[in-house]
Structures are given as C-alpha cells and as structure tokens.
Write an enzyme that holds these catalytic residues in place. Structure first.
Site, PDB file in Angstrom:
ATOM      1  N   LYS A 101      28.052 -19.746   2.836  1.00  0.00           N
ATOM      2  CA  LYS A 101      27.245 -19.873   1.617  1.00  0.00           C
ATOM      3  C   LYS A 101      27.277 -18.587   0.823  1.00  0.00           C
ATOM      4  O   LYS A 101      27.106 -17.529   1.439  1.00  0.00           O
ATOM      5  CB  LYS A 101      25.813 -20.189   2.035  1.00  0.00           C
ATOM      6  CG  LYS A 101      24.824 -20.292   0.912  1.00  0.00           C
ATOM      7  CD  LYS A 101      23.453 -20.520   1.462  1.00  0.00           C
ATOM      8  CE  LYS A 101      22.460 -20.498   0.319  1.00  0.00           C
ATOM      9  NZ  LYS A 101      21.107 -20.596   0.789  1.00  0.00           N
ATOM     10  N   LYS A 134      26.034 -16.205   5.527  1.00  0.00           N
ATOM     11  CA  LYS A 134      25.284 -16.309   4.277  1.00  0.00           C
ATOM     12  C   LYS A 134      25.299 -14.944   3.609  1.00  0.00           C
ATOM     13  O   LYS A 134      24.837 -13.955   4.186  1.00  0.00           O
ATOM     14  CB  LYS A 134      23.852 -16.758   4.541  1.00  0.00           C
ATOM     15  CG  LYS A 134      22.997 -16.794   3.275  1.00  0.00           C
ATOM     16  CD  LYS A 134      21.675 -17.471   3.497  1.00  0.00           C
ATOM     17  CE  LYS A 134      20.819 -17.383   2.245  1.00  0.00           C
ATOM     18  NZ  LYS A 134      19.528 -18.056   2.409  1.00  0.00           N
TER      19      LYS A 134
HETATM   20  C1  PBG Z   1      16.133 -19.272   1.559  1.00  0.00           C
HETATM   21  C2  PBG Z   1      17.284 -19.958   0.937  1.00  0.00           C
HETATM   22  C3  PBG Z   1      17.938 -19.590  -0.241  1.00  0.00           C
HETATM   23  C4  PBG Z   1      18.865 -20.598  -0.517  1.00  0.00           C
HETATM   24  C5  PBG Z   1      18.790 -21.516   0.523  1.00  0.00           C
HETATM   25  N1  PBG Z   1      17.825 -21.095   1.414  1.00  0.00           N
HETATM   26  C6  PBG Z   1      17.679 -18.464  -1.172  1.00  0.00           C
HETATM   27  C7  PBG Z   1      17.810 -17.088  -0.670  1.00  0.00           C
HETATM   28  O1  PBG Z   1      18.325 -16.811   0.414  1.00  0.00           O
HETATM   29  O2  PBG Z   1      17.342 -16.215  -1.391  1.00  0.00           O
HETATM   30  C8  PBG Z   1      19.747 -20.645  -1.728  1.00  0.00           C
HETATM   31  C9  PBG Z   1      20.168 -22.002  -2.169  1.00  0.00           C
HETATM   32  C10 PBG Z   1      20.716 -22.057  -3.552  1.00  0.00           C
HETATM   33  O3  PBG Z   1      20.820 -21.051  -4.290  1.00  0.00           O
HETATM   34  O4  PBG Z   1      21.064 -23.168  -3.965  1.00  0.00           O
HETATM   35  N2  PBG Z   1      16.294 -18.636   2.733  1.00  0.00           N
END
Ligand code: PBG
Length: 324
Positions: free
Chosen positions: A249, A196
C-alpha cells in the site's frame, strides 16, 4: 518486407486481443472499503473523494447488499469515531458496543456470506490521529501492540472474518495470531498491511475519518518509499508471525513492490489503491483531462498485472459496472 514474426497479428481486433489477454479483472478481485458514521439514514459525500460516502449502519447494509448482488464479496471497514470517544489509549476500539462492532454484526446479519475485514489501528480513536499510543511525543510500539490485540479480539468476537492491521507496529501480527488462537478464534484470518509506506496519497482518507496526525508524521512506523528490500523483510516477518494475506500500500506508485512481493511469497497478495489515487483520477476526469472509465480499468488492470490477487479500491463498484 519479409518478417519472420509480426507481433501485431495478436492485436488485430478486439476478439483476438481478448483471446490473448494475460490479465482479466473480475468482481471477486475487489475489496470495497466502507466508511461508517454514527446516526441513521446518514450519507455524506467526502469532499476530497467525489462520489464516495460516509454512511450510517443502515445505509451501509443497503450498500453491502448491493455490493454482494454485483459480485463483490469483501468489504473492509473503517469507522469515523465521535470526538468524545477519542483518547490516548484507544479503548473505544475494543468497546463491544462500539460503532465498528455494531457494524460488523449488522453486515454479517444482513449478508452472512460477505467477507468482512476490519481495519486495525488506533488512528480513528486517537486524540493525536496516530496509529498507536503516544508517550513523550513518540508512538510507542509494545503498548500499542497490546491495544491492537484487544481491538482484534473484539472484532473477531463481533464476527469479523479477517482483521487487517494497518498500523505497522513491530510484532503485532504474531501477537494477534497468538491471541486469536488462545481465544479459539481459529477461523479468523489476518490480512497484514505488511509493506505500508508513509505516503502523501492517504490525504483524502484522513479527511474522510478526520484522522490526520495532530503532530508530526507517520514516518517512524510506516515505511520509507525509497525502500524495496525492506518491503520483503516486512512481508516475510508477517508471514512467519502468521499472516494469511499480505498487502502492499499504496498501489500505483508501488507496482514494483507488488511484483517483488508476489514473486517471493506463497500467500495471496493484496494491494490498496488508496484514497489519493482515487482522488487524482476523479479530479483529472472532472477537469475533462482524462477519461475516467478508461483510467479506472487501466489502473486496476495494471495493479492486477503487477501481481495483486486482491485489490482494495474505491472504484470497486464502478469497475464491476464497466466490466459487465
Ligand atoms: C489507518 C489507515 C490509513 C489508510 C488505511 N488505514 C491512513 C493512514 O495510515 O494514515 C489509508 C487508506 C487510503 O488512503 O485510502 N491506519
């Protein structure tokens, strides 16, 4: 002109093209993210995600039934916690009567076969909007992992099929797996957000949950988008620690990473087509600059072609409608 091979033969018409298509999207490729809000009969459009809504549990049930009827078999839950339950411990995250826990139960009651996945990270519950516990301006690792373990057990107890840790703390997959085993949740899976990245494409999501970090950014835990080999390290460690599915992601700016991961692992790979990627297509379509439907299918096909077995996307319903 004499040519031994004419590649255009296989592109002659739609029938031939479909016969030789290498990548075909189907409804069970998709994971539908859902944003849950307190209240009843609540349904509010997210300003930066046109056509996508935050819903109360009752409306979420209706939505889950509709998704199931369309052939979408998996939902990924996110809750918008009320301000008054936010703190720096995240304890609301394992409240057995919390919004997440009530939602899991309600969906499993209404659509028992639906695969329910839950986001595991402290950001919706954090007064700082960070994924972990904050001490002296830092997001602490080990204390956060303890909180994530409690959160995961609580989701499992409420009936979640998979927990999906999205926090990027070190060691959380192993700790969660051990706790699930110790508590006899031997049927609960872990979809690890393994690679991520610290991405600007999460902006609209943070609007949806009102969870933007109050200070700093997430670069001390989420990955640097300059890195590829590090993604493999993260994925391999999560697998050693017990992940069932690994995720990359965002998706579209990371197709190379999806392919690299797919070529490396022997578990299903998922990709998250995130909120900013959704918003870009919506905005350009609204301006009349691209064809929305074509952009949806081309984007999702490219993510699957890159190697994603599962795709979390806000376009899940639109895609299924376009495919059938
Ligand atoms: C939180 C989380 C996020 C997303 C999924 N889980 C945001 C972040 O890490 O700030 C993003 C999902 C999206 O942008 O569609 N941990």
């Amino acid at each position: 002109m004499y040519l031994q091979r004419r590649n255009r033969i296989l592109r002659t018409n739609a029938a031939i093209r479909s016969l030789v298509a290498e990548t075909i999207l189907t409804p069970s490729d998709f994971i539908a993210p859902l944003f849950i809000n307190e209240g009843t009969d609540y349904k509010q459009e997210i300003p930066s995600m046109k056509g996508y809504y935050r819903m109360s549990i009752d409306n979420t049930i209706t939505e889950a039934k509709e998704l199931w009827a369309m052939g979408i078999k998996c939902v990924l839950l996110f809750v918008k916690a009320l301000d008054e339950v936010k703190d720096n411990t995240g304890k609301e995250a394992w409240n057995k009567d919390g919004l997440m826990q009530r939602t899991i139960k309600a969906i499993k009651d209404a659509v028992p076969e639906m695969v329910v996945m839950t986001d595991v990270a402290l950001d919706p519950y954090s007064i700082y909007g960070h994924d972990g516990i904050v001490e002296n301006g830092e997001i602490v690792n080990d204390g956060t992992v303890e909180a994530l373990v409690k959160m995961s057990l609580s989701h499992a107890d409420a009936g979640a099929d998979f927990v999906a840790p999205s926090d990027m703390m070190d060691g959380r997959i192993g700790a969660i797996r051990a706790a699930l085993e110790q508590n006899n949740f031997t049927k609960v899976g872990i979809m690890a957000y393994s690679a991520k990245y610290a991405s600007c494409f999460y902006g609209p999501f943070r609007d949806a949950l009102d969870s933007a970090p109050g200070f700093g950014d997430k670069k001390t835990y989420q990955m640097n988008y300059a890195n590829r080999i590090e993604a493999i390290k993260e994925v391999m460690m999560d697998l050693e620690e017990g992940a069932d599915i690994v995720m990359v992601k965002p998706a579209m700016a990371y197709l190379d990473i999806i392919r690299e991961v797919k070529n490396t692992v022997d578990v299903p790979v998922s990709a998250y087509h995130v909120s900013g990627e959704y918003a870009m297509i919506k905005a350009a379509a609204q301006m009349g600059w691209i064809d929305e439907n074509k952009a949806i299918i081309e984007s999702l096909t490219s993510i699957k072609r890159a190697g994603a077995d599962l795709i979390a996307t806000y376009f899940a319903k639109d895609a299924v409608k376009l495919l059938t």
